[in-house]
Design a protein around this motif. Sequence first.
Motif, PDB file in Angstrom:
ATOM      1  N   PHE A  67     -54.374  -6.170  -7.204  1.00 23.01           N
ATOM      2  CA  PHE A  67     -52.982  -6.126  -6.485  1.00 23.01           C
ATOM      3  C   PHE A  67     -52.480  -7.630  -6.429  1.00 23.01           C
ATOM      4  CE2 PHE A  67     -56.180  -6.947  -3.089  1.00 23.01           C
ATOM      5  CZ  PHE A  67     -55.365  -7.786  -2.390  1.00 23.01           C
ATOM      6  N   GLN A  68     -51.208  -7.729  -6.455  1.00 21.69           N
ATOM      7  CA  GLN A  68     -50.328  -8.793  -6.192  1.00 21.69           C
ATOM      8  C   GLN A  68     -49.425  -8.678  -4.765  1.00 21.69           C
ATOM      9  OE1 GLN A  68     -47.768  -9.955  -9.576  1.00 21.69           O
ATOM     10  NE2 GLN A  68     -49.352 -11.495 -10.313  1.00 21.69           N
ATOM     11  N   VAL A  69     -49.506  -9.706  -4.133  1.00 26.71           N
ATOM     12  CA  VAL A  69     -48.655  -9.663  -2.943  1.00 26.71           C
ATOM     13  C   VAL A  69     -47.732 -10.549  -2.816  1.00 26.71           C
ATOM     14  CG1 VAL A  69     -50.449 -10.646  -1.324  1.00 26.71           C
ATOM     15  CG2 VAL A  69     -48.598  -9.215  -0.322  1.00 26.71           C
ATOM     16  N   THR A  70     -46.523 -10.142  -2.842  1.00 27.08           N
ATOM     17  CA  THR A  70     -45.463 -11.302  -2.806  1.00 27.08           C
ATOM     18  C   THR A  70     -44.876 -11.494  -1.428  1.00 27.08           C
ATOM     19  OG1 THR A  70     -44.929 -11.049  -5.186  1.00 27.08           O
ATOM     20  CG2 THR A  70     -43.331 -12.188  -3.838  1.00 27.08           C
ATOM     21  N   VAL A  71     -44.690 -12.649  -0.846  1.00 27.62           N
ATOM     22  CA  VAL A  71     -43.949 -12.957   0.377  1.00 27.62           C
ATOM     23  C   VAL A  71     -42.705 -13.709   0.177  1.00 27.62           C
ATOM     24  CG1 VAL A  71     -44.615 -13.966   2.716  1.00 27.62           C
ATOM     25  CG2 VAL A  71     -46.390 -13.040   1.464  1.00 27.62           C
ATOM     26  N   LYS A  72     -41.464 -13.202   0.573  1.00 31.76           N
ATOM     27  CA  LYS A  72     -40.296 -13.582   0.286  1.00 31.76           C
ATOM     28  C   LYS A  72     -40.084 -14.700   1.592  1.00 31.76           C
ATOM     29  CE  LYS A  72     -38.187  -9.836  -1.954  1.00 31.76           C
ATOM     30  NZ  LYS A  72     -37.065  -8.652  -1.890  1.00 31.76           N
ATOM     31  N   ASP A  73     -39.143 -15.564   1.372  1.00 30.95           N
ATOM     32  CA  ASP A  73     -38.906 -16.697   2.422  1.00 30.95           C
ATOM     33  C   ASP A  73     -40.128 -17.328   2.807  1.00 30.95           C
ATOM     34  OD1 ASP A  73     -36.048 -16.349   1.944  1.00 30.95           O
ATOM     35  OD2 ASP A  73     -35.961 -14.652   3.425  1.00 30.95           O
ATOM     36  N   ALA A  74     -40.924 -17.487   2.099  1.00 31.39           N
ATOM     37  CA  ALA A  74     -41.982 -18.355   2.715  1.00 31.39           C
ATOM     38  C   ALA A  74     -41.980 -19.649   3.238  1.00 31.39           C
ATOM     39  CB  ALA A  74     -43.133 -18.360   1.502  1.00 31.39           C
ATOM     40  N   GLY A  75     -40.910 -20.252   2.692  1.00 32.88           N
ATOM     41  CA  GLY A  75     -40.524 -21.701   3.283  1.00 32.88           C
ATOM     42  C   GLY A  75     -40.062 -21.622   4.875  1.00 32.88           C
ATOM     43  N   LYS A  76     -40.039 -20.531   5.494  1.00 31.86           N
ATOM     44  CA  LYS A  76     -39.755 -20.591   6.977  1.00 31.86           C
ATOM     45  C   LYS A  76     -40.921 -20.760   7.576  1.00 31.86           C
ATOM     46  CE  LYS A  76     -38.730 -16.093   7.168  1.00 31.86           C
ATOM     47  NZ  LYS A  76     -38.272 -14.609   7.534  1.00 31.86           N
ATOM     48  N   ALA A 119     -50.479 -15.648   6.185  1.00 34.49           N
ATOM     49  CA  ALA A 119     -51.105 -14.845   7.191  1.00 34.49           C
ATOM     50  C   ALA A 119     -50.275 -13.235   6.783  1.00 34.49           C
ATOM     51  CB  ALA A 119     -50.644 -14.931   8.771  1.00 34.49           C
ATOM     52  N   ALA A 120     -49.191 -13.333   6.440  1.00 37.75           N
ATOM     53  CA  ALA A 120     -48.485 -11.936   5.967  1.00 37.75           C
ATOM     54  C   ALA A 120     -49.027 -11.416   4.998  1.00 37.75           C
ATOM     55  CB  ALA A 120     -46.972 -12.283   5.916  1.00 37.75           C
ATOM     56  N   ALA A 121     -49.224 -12.079   3.858  1.00 39.82           N
ATOM     57  CA  ALA A 121     -49.742 -11.765   2.528  1.00 39.82           C
ATOM     58  C   ALA A 121     -51.439 -11.191   3.010  1.00 39.82           C
ATOM     59  CB  ALA A 121     -50.123 -12.959   1.662  1.00 39.82           C
ATOM     60  N   ARG A 122     -51.931 -11.850   3.562  1.00 43.16           N
ATOM     61  CA  ARG A 122     -53.360 -11.291   3.921  1.00 43.16           C
ATOM     62  C   ARG A 122     -53.288 -10.027   4.822  1.00 43.16           C
ATOM     63  NH1 ARG A 122     -54.729 -15.468   6.600  1.00 43.16           N
ATOM     64  NH2 ARG A 122     -55.710 -16.677   4.905  1.00 43.16           N
TER      65      ARG A 122
END
Length: 108
Positions: free
Chosen positions: A45-54, A61-64
């Motif tokens: 799988f691939q997991v993408t987290v938007k607005d990671a610069g926040k 942690a959100a990806a994990r």
Amino acid sequence: MKYALTVLTVSALLAGCANDSERVAFDGQYFSTKLRKVDGQRDVFQVTVKDAGKSIDGARAAARYEAVKYCVGTYGSSDIEWSFGPDAPAGSLRLEGGALTFQGRCPQ
């Protein structure tokens, strides 16, 4: 007609409240994540987290969290073999369009 409109409005409000209570904050921030299978393989799988610069730490942690949720739901285990994971050195992280993307595999 007024009764039906009132019922629909209340239902929409309650549904909105339910969604907010299910959200999880990471490092004080909420992130939009998307997990998708790679090349139709269920375990990769691939997991993408938007607005990671926040918050880079929060995005990691959100990806994990999404990956563990997927592996537990699909295979019943939280084990993950990361090919490029949230624990990667900060210098190797690349923000693309403000998003971080990680890739891993749920061992079977």
